[in-house]
Scaffold this active site. Structure first.
Site, mmCIF file in Angstrom:
data_model
loop_
_atom_site.group_PDB
_atom_site.id
_atom_site.type_symbol
_atom_site.label_atom_id
_atom_site.label_comp_id
_atom_site.label_asym_id
_atom_site.label_seq_id
_atom_site.Cartn_x
_atom_site.Cartn_y
_atom_site.Cartn_z
ATOM 1 N N GLY A 129 0.860 -1.181 0.000
ATOM 2 C CA GLY A 129 0.000 0.000 0.000
ATOM 3 C C GLY A 129 0.892 1.225 0.000
ATOM 4 N N ARG A 130 1.505 1.461 1.169
ATOM 5 C CA ARG A 130 2.319 2.662 1.358
ATOM 6 C C ARG A 130 3.442 2.784 0.324
ATOM 7 N NH1 ARG A 130 2.784 4.657 6.586
ATOM 8 N NH2 ARG A 130 2.504 2.530 7.327
ATOM 9 N N ARG A 149 -1.478 10.419 11.105
ATOM 10 C CA ARG A 149 -0.293 9.584 11.347
ATOM 11 C C ARG A 149 0.682 10.146 12.391
ATOM 12 N NH1 ARG A 149 3.135 8.051 8.847
ATOM 13 N NH2 ARG A 149 3.098 5.907 9.554
ATOM 14 N N CYS A 189 -9.210 20.989 18.341
ATOM 15 C CA CYS A 189 -9.160 21.231 19.787
ATOM 16 C C CYS A 189 -8.697 19.994 20.539
ATOM 17 C CB CYS A 189 -10.520 21.701 20.260
ATOM 18 S SG CYS A 189 -10.912 23.280 19.522
HETATM 19 N N1 LLP Z 1 -2.011 -6.327 3.605
HETATM 20 C C1 LLP Z 1 -2.695 -6.344 4.760
HETATM 21 C C2 LLP Z 1 -3.414 -7.555 5.140
HETATM 22 C C3 LLP Z 1 -2.709 -5.205 5.577
HETATM 23 O O1 LLP Z 1 -3.393 -5.225 6.719
HETATM 24 C C4 LLP Z 1 -1.996 -4.042 5.184
HETATM 25 C C5 LLP Z 1 -1.980 -2.852 6.025
HETATM 26 C C6 LLP Z 1 -1.301 -4.062 3.949
HETATM 27 C C7 LLP Z 1 -1.328 -5.227 3.189
HETATM 28 C C8 LLP Z 1 -0.549 -2.878 3.419
HETATM 29 O O2 LLP Z 1 0.476 -2.436 4.227
HETATM 30 P P1 LLP Z 1 1.485 -1.302 3.668
HETATM 31 O O3 LLP Z 1 2.177 -1.875 2.465
HETATM 32 O O4 LLP Z 1 0.670 -0.119 3.294
HETATM 33 O O5 LLP Z 1 2.379 -1.013 4.794
HETATM 34 N N2 LLP Z 1 -2.475 3.286 9.182
HETATM 35 C C9 LLP Z 1 -1.133 2.803 9.441
HETATM 36 C C10 LLP Z 1 -0.797 1.585 8.610
HETATM 37 C C11 LLP Z 1 -1.770 0.457 8.838
HETATM 38 C C12 LLP Z 1 -1.537 -0.708 7.934
HETATM 39 C C13 LLP Z 1 -2.675 -1.644 8.015
HETATM 40 N N3 LLP Z 1 -2.548 -2.772 7.164
HETATM 41 C C14 LLP Z 1 -0.143 3.922 9.187
HETATM 42 O O6 LLP Z 1 -0.552 5.007 8.794
HETATM 43 O O7 LLP Z 1 1.056 3.743 9.421
#
Ligand code: LLP
Length: 441
Positions: free
Chosen positions: A302-303, A339, A370
């Site tokens: 994702g990220r 974040r 706030c």
């Molecule tokens: N696959 C599964 C099953 C997941 O739960 C996640 C993310 C991903 C893939 C993708 O992860 P990435 O490649 O984006 O790291 N809100 C948090 C991150 C939460 C991630 C949740 N799951 C933040 O802003 O750091």
């Protein structure tokens, strides 16, 4: 924590004449046209990151060893990059990835709806999550998704009932909890035994046995996801080894050849604190371990795909000195980007226009919400901006807008996508009327 490698490729949001640009568009102009706070995404950068991962994890060149080619089990391996929709579900980005040949990693019926709407073929969609409802299972089954990533025995039974009701066969991958420690924020660590995600290897094997017995379930693959914003390859490889051991046992003892291994997402990117995961090194190691197994590899970034392809542009409202602190009060805060306050995220912050800046000082960049916990950056050395100046909060393309809220009755911001020279408004700013929509006082 590992410091990662420096991001080698072209970063988005370069300066031209001292002013930050996204492609050919200055952030000044975009803010003028669309107002602030404003999310800006660089489609070319997102696609470049997609290609980087495809290359890094590409199946090893050459045919599999001849002794292994006689069964489909050892057929050459393939790769599916399944974009993790939760990172940024804007339809324009989803469409971009769907057209580029990506799959989608989803965790809800809403994400399924959006992914299908954006044109992802169902056969490229995998469905994770510890709390899938039977309604969501029904929707997934009816649309013919690639597989459900099952996270508990009770979930498996629920899925079996739904599949039987619909007279269908549910494709299943068990999400294994490999019990590895991943050095990242505790809220984004998911591969250790105390996490709510996945099941231990022995239980995973038992669940495959159950799948094999049940006429409405079919074993498709095996899955892990150990956390997010990880900068070291080691935990991924340990998790992969555990997952492959489960797959090996399933083959030996149940005679089932799982067709894919899903390594999850979590590939860390560079921020104000540290560099990014070396995906090429990880890709080589992962590929070597999969050699000759005939399994497709799925990854769920994702990220890594959208994080540094997005920025949040915000306008400075006031400067305020209080005790030892200097606060830069901006029109964006935790409602737009949670974040920093929720995960200790350290996003780079820089002036949109660096011409005519004042002296640098250590400041806190805070929002108007706030809450004392409402900040975008703390104790950051920045040229002290004047009211009206624009700041750019970098690495905000992932888990930015998607986690935005209406707290303090703040309308959510607009989003702009820059692609091939054109800047397009891909989500309009919310209006006050959106705040009362759907309420029945
Ligand atoms: N696959 C599964 C099953 C997941 O739960 C996640 C993310 C991903 C893939 C993708 O992860 P990435 O490649 O984006 O790291 N809100 C948090 C991150 C939460 C991630 C949740 N799951 C933040 O802003 O750091």
């Amino acid at each position: 924590m590992g410091k990662g490698v420096l991001n080698p490729a072209r970063p988005s949001f370069l300066r031209v004449g001292g002013v930050l640009h996204c492609g050919a568009h200055s952030l000044d102009d975009l803010a003028e046209r669309h107002g602030t706070p404003l999310y800006v995404y660089d489609a070319d950068r997102a696609l470049e990151r997609f290609r980087t991962l495809r290359e890094a994890f590409a199946p090893a060149a050459g045919a599999p060893s001849p002794a292994l080619t006689d069964t489909p089990l050892h057929a050459p391996r393939r790769l599916l990059v399944a974009y993790s929709v939760k990172a940024n579900p804007n339809l324009a980005l989803l469409r971009l990835f769907a057209r580029a040949g990506a799959g989608a990693d989803i965790v809800s019926g809403g994400e399924l709806y959006c992914a299908l709407h954006a044109g992802f073929p169902p056969g490229r969609i995998v469905f994770a999550g510890v709390g899938k409802t039977t309604g969501e299972m029904r929707d997934g089954l009816r649309s013919g998704i690639r597989a459900f990533h099952v996270e508990s025995a009770q979930e498996l039974e629920a899925l079996a009932r739904v599949a039987a009701e619909l007279g269908r066969e549910a494709p299943v991958a068990i999400r294994v909890n490999p019990d590895v420690q991943s050095p990242t924020h505790e809220f984004t660590r998911t591969g250790h035994a105390a996490a709510k995600f996945g099941v231990p290897p022995d239980e995973a094997f038992e669940l495959y046995r159950r799948v094999a017995e049940h006429g409405n379930l079919r074993a498709a693959g095996v899955d892990v996801h150990i956390g997010s914003q990880l900068r070291e390859g080691g935990p991924f490889l340990r998790a992969l080894d555990v997952m492959l051991e489960v797959a090996g046992r399933v083959r030996r003892e149940l005679g089932i050849a799982l067709t894919y291994a899903d390594l999850g997402g979590g590939f860390g990117i560079q921020d104000a604190e540290a560099g990014e995961l070396d995906v090429h090194a990880l890709g080589r190691d992962v590929t070597a371990r999969l050699q000759g197994r005939g399994m497709e590899l799925i990854i769920e970034p994702g990220r890594f795909l959208v994080g540094d392809a997005g920025a949040l542009v915000t306008r400075v409202l006031y400067l305020k000195r209080s005790g030892p602190k200097t606060f830069v009060v901006t029109d964006a805060g935790m409602t737009e980007l949670i974040r920093p306050s929720h995960y200790g995220g350290v996003h780079e912050v820089s002036p949109v226009n660096e011409n005519g800046q004042g002296d640098a000082e250590v400041v806190d960049v805070v929002g108007p919400v706030c809450e004392q916990g409402d900040f975008l950056a703390r104790d950051r050395l920045l040229p002290v901006p004047s009211p009206g100046a624009l700041l750019c909060v970098h690495q905000a393309g992932a888990y930015g807008f998607t986690m935005a809220s209406n707290y303090n009755s703040r309308p959510r911001p607009a989003e702009v996508l820059v692609h091939g020279g054109r800047a397009t408004l891909v989500r309009r700013r919310e209006r006050y009327s959106d705040l009362v929509r759907g309420q029945f006082p």
